[in-house]
Structures are given as C-alpha cells and as structure tokens.
Design a protein around this motif. Structure first.
Motif, PDB file in Angstrom:
ATOM      1  N   LYS A 199      -5.911  -1.686  -5.080  1.00 16.81           N
ATOM      2  CA  LYS A 199      -6.161  -1.266  -3.693  1.00 16.81           C
ATOM      3  C   LYS A 199      -7.065  -2.268  -2.977  1.00 16.81           C
ATOM      4  N   GLN A 200      -8.065  -2.775  -3.678  1.00 11.43           N
ATOM      5  CA  GLN A 200      -8.943  -3.781  -3.066  1.00 11.43           C
ATOM      6  C   GLN A 200      -8.162  -5.035  -2.696  1.00 11.43           C
ATOM      7  N   ASP A 259      -1.024  -7.742   2.767  1.00 11.92           N
ATOM      8  CA  ASP A 259      -0.081  -6.666   3.067  1.00 11.92           C
ATOM      9  C   ASP A 259       0.766  -6.286   1.861  1.00 11.92           C
ATOM     10  N   ASP A 276      -6.163  -4.493   0.384  1.00 14.20           N
ATOM     11  CA  ASP A 276      -6.954  -4.447   1.626  1.00 14.20           C
ATOM     12  C   ASP A 276      -6.945  -5.812   2.309  1.00 14.20           C
ATOM     13  N   GLU A 277      -6.735  -6.853   1.513  1.00 15.08           N
ATOM     14  CA  GLU A 277      -6.729  -8.223   2.052  1.00 15.08           C
ATOM     15  C   GLU A 277      -5.322  -8.708   2.359  1.00 15.08           C
ATOM     16  N   LYS A 327       0.823  -1.214   0.000  1.00 15.54           N
ATOM     17  CA  LYS A 327       0.000   0.000   0.000  1.00 15.54           C
ATOM     18  C   LYS A 327       0.853   1.259   0.000  1.00 15.54           C
TER      19      LYS A 327
END
Length: 368
Positions: free
Chosen positions: A163-164, A170, A167-168, A129
């Motif tokens: 990005k999705q 790292d 989210d799950e 991220k």
C-alpha cells in the motif's frame, strides 16, 4: 572511414581503437560540459533529441553511426532515428530497432515476451490500489515498467508495504521474490547472428535491496548446478527471438533451490557489466560496435576470440593507487581498470587464475 558517435560519456572506451582502425570520429553531445569531447576528431554540441545528429550524419557524409548511450530514456528516439536514417540515406546505425526497444523498455512487455517464448521468468501480475487483496506470498518484489539500476524497486514483506508503494505509483509489476544468484550475459548481435559472451556473477539477491553498484561481482559465474553454456544458450534464444542488434545485456537469477534460471530483463544498450565481460573473456562489446560500423565484424571470428580469465569488480569510492596505463579503459596494457564517477569509482581486475586474481587484489590492498 567517417563514423558519427552519439554521446560522449562512454567515448573514452573506444577512442584509442578508432586510431588503430584509422576512423575519423565525429561526436555529438547535448551537454557542453560533458567529458571526453576533445578525444574526437571533431565534436558538435547539439540540442537534445535526434534531429541535429540526423542532419550532421547527412551533411558530414558519414559511413555509419554508433550511439554510445548507456541510459534507457533516449533509446526509442535512437531507434526511430536509426530506421529513418537507414531508409532515407542508407547510413547504418549500430543499434536495435523500434520493435526491440518497445519490448525491452517496458518490463511488463518483456515478461510477456519471455512467457510467449517459453522462457522461465518469475511469476508476476500487474496490481493497482483497486485490485489489492491479501493473497500474496511474501516476500515479493514491486517494480515499475521503466527504470534501471534498481530504481523504483521495493521488496515487500506485508500488505502495508504494498500500500505504501502504491501511494507513490498508480500501478506496479508484482513479482515473486527469487532467492539466488544474479547473473548477466552480454550478447552481441549483427545481421541476425548472435554471440553470447561469458556469464557474469553479480551477487546474491538480498531482502534489503542492496544497489547493484555496491556489490562485488565476479567473472565467470560458477555453479555445480548449471553450466555457463546452458546460460548462454538461453541468452542466445532471447536475443534471437527479439531480433536484437548491437549489444543487449540479459539479466537472470539462478535459484539453487530448484535449479532454475529465471530471466528478469533485457537492456538494449551499453551496460554496467561491460568491463567485467571484457576482463573475463577478452571481448569489448563497445569495440565490437566500432567493428560493425567499419564492416569488419564477424560472429564466428568474435566467438573464436573469446578467452578465459578470472575477474572481479570492487566498489572502492575513490582509487588511491597507481592509475592504469594508457589507454586506461583497456586491458591491453593493464591488469585492472578504474571506472565510474569520483566518489563512486569501481575497479575491475583480471588474471589467469583465481590465485593470481587474489594476489592482485592483495597487492592493491583491495581485500574485502
């Protein structure tokens, strides 16, 4: 000859051959409800891990050990078990060493290995991220370092998709999407010598991420732009530089757009293309593991045994036709075998020509 087999799920692929070779089979399995336990001369229900199989190998005075494990998570434990049993008791374990599993169980390390040995592989980088930007070329593929059978793989079309995914997870391996044909090659390795078997066609890459089990596959792979000998040469190079042992399956994508063969990953275990490989070239990789355990394996003999058939594997859900003859997982007395769990069965067929193969498919009402 006394041989210890670890894992019962694939044991029905080899048990009949053990009788031919007069091998006394001892089987260990951690699941008391697992299939095929009664096919062995004796079996032991053990705890997960390699401690109890180690003790059984020593106490039963076995001549060799053959792990029949078709999933990734236990492979490093098996490799450690191999090195300990071989060094402390001189009992051969037909599997790859820790140095091989360290690379092949981590897709990022596998990619680094490909680059080190000048083997073409899709361009990639590790993303999190914190290092995202909008300089990506879409579509692209995100995957985790571990996993098999398409698990945790996502094809992304924009930054929101990335990005999705993050989210799950790292971090992710971010890889260019290659449009082309998926090809697999099984390589048999023993004492530093290698035999690459016939390349298998596993379908085209798709943007909707179709699961590998849902694709129709063929053998041999055919292309006017690259020969199977060229593919086998690269598979040989990969296996030899890895110092792989027993079985490894190497996955490629061939891009007709630029006539390049891209190495994707290496699986150091029995794998899902084994029936197609056997159907296409007449060599069962699992039976060759038994030959290694018995001291009867030869790379030159195996290479000379390779035949040329046409094969096809079709997902059928549940097979309602006539079941194959015994042994049901062998092409010795059959033109097809049925495999896979109930509801997810597949049928693998072989014939001497494409015409004969199509006629066989038609006769079984399997046209798709």
């Amino acid at each position: 000859m006394r041989v210890l087999f670890i894992g019962s799920r694939l044991f029905d692929d080899v048990y009949y051959y053990l009788k031919e070779k007069n091998v006394y089979s001892i089987l260990t399995e951690s699941n008391k409800d697992a299939p095929h336990l009664d096919l062995a001369n004796e079996y032991h229900i053990v705890s997960r891990g390699m401690d109890e199989p180690y003790n059984i190998a020593v106490s039963e005075n076995v001549d060799a050990v053959v792990p029949l494990i078709g999933i990734d998570p236990p492979l490093m434990d098996v490799a450690i078990f191999k090195e300990k049993l071989e060094s402390e008791h001189n009992i051969p374990v037909i599997a790859s060493a820790t140095s091989v599993i360290d690379i092949t169980s981590d897709k990022a390390k596998t990619k680094s290995f490909f680059n080190k040995h000048s083997i073409e592989t899709p361009i990639y980088k590790i993303i999190t991220k914190n290092n995202l930007d909008d300089s990506f070329t879409y579509p692209l593929v995100l995957k985790q370092g571990e996993g098999q059978g398409g698990k945790d793989i996502k094809i992304c079309h924009d930054l929101d998709d990335i990005k999705q995914y993050l989210d799950e997870f790292d971090k992710a391996i971010c890889e260019e999407f290659i449009e082309g044909s998926e090809v697999s090659v099984e390589v048999i390795g023993f004492n530093g010598e290698y035999v690459p078997l016939t390349p298998i066609y596993k379908g085209e890459t798709t943007l909707d991420g179709v699961h590998p089990l849902n694709k129709i596959k063929y053998g041999p792979f055919e292309s006017e732009l690259i020969t199977n000998d060229e593919i086998k040469e690269i598979a040989f190079k990969i296996a030899k530089n890895l110092s792989a042992e027993a079985i490894c399956e190497i996955d490629f994508i061939f891009s007709p757009k630029n006539s390049k063969l891209y190495a994707i990953e290496v699986n150091s275990r029995p794998n899902g293309t084994r029936y197609l490989t056997t159907a296409t070239c007449g060599i069962s990789t699992l039976l060759k593991l038994v030959d290694m355990a018995c001291g009867d394996f030869s790379t030159s003999k195996t290479a000379n045994e390779i035949k040329n058939y046409y094969s096809c594997e079709i997902p059928i859900g549940n097979f309602n036709g006539t079941r194959p003859n015994e042994p049901i997982k062998s092409f010795k007395n059959n033109t097809y075998v049925v495999h896979g769990p109930e509801g997810y069965e597949r049928i693998t067929l072989r014939a001497n020509s494409k015409k004969d193969l199509n006629n066989l498919i038609s006769s079984l009402k399997l046209n798709k």
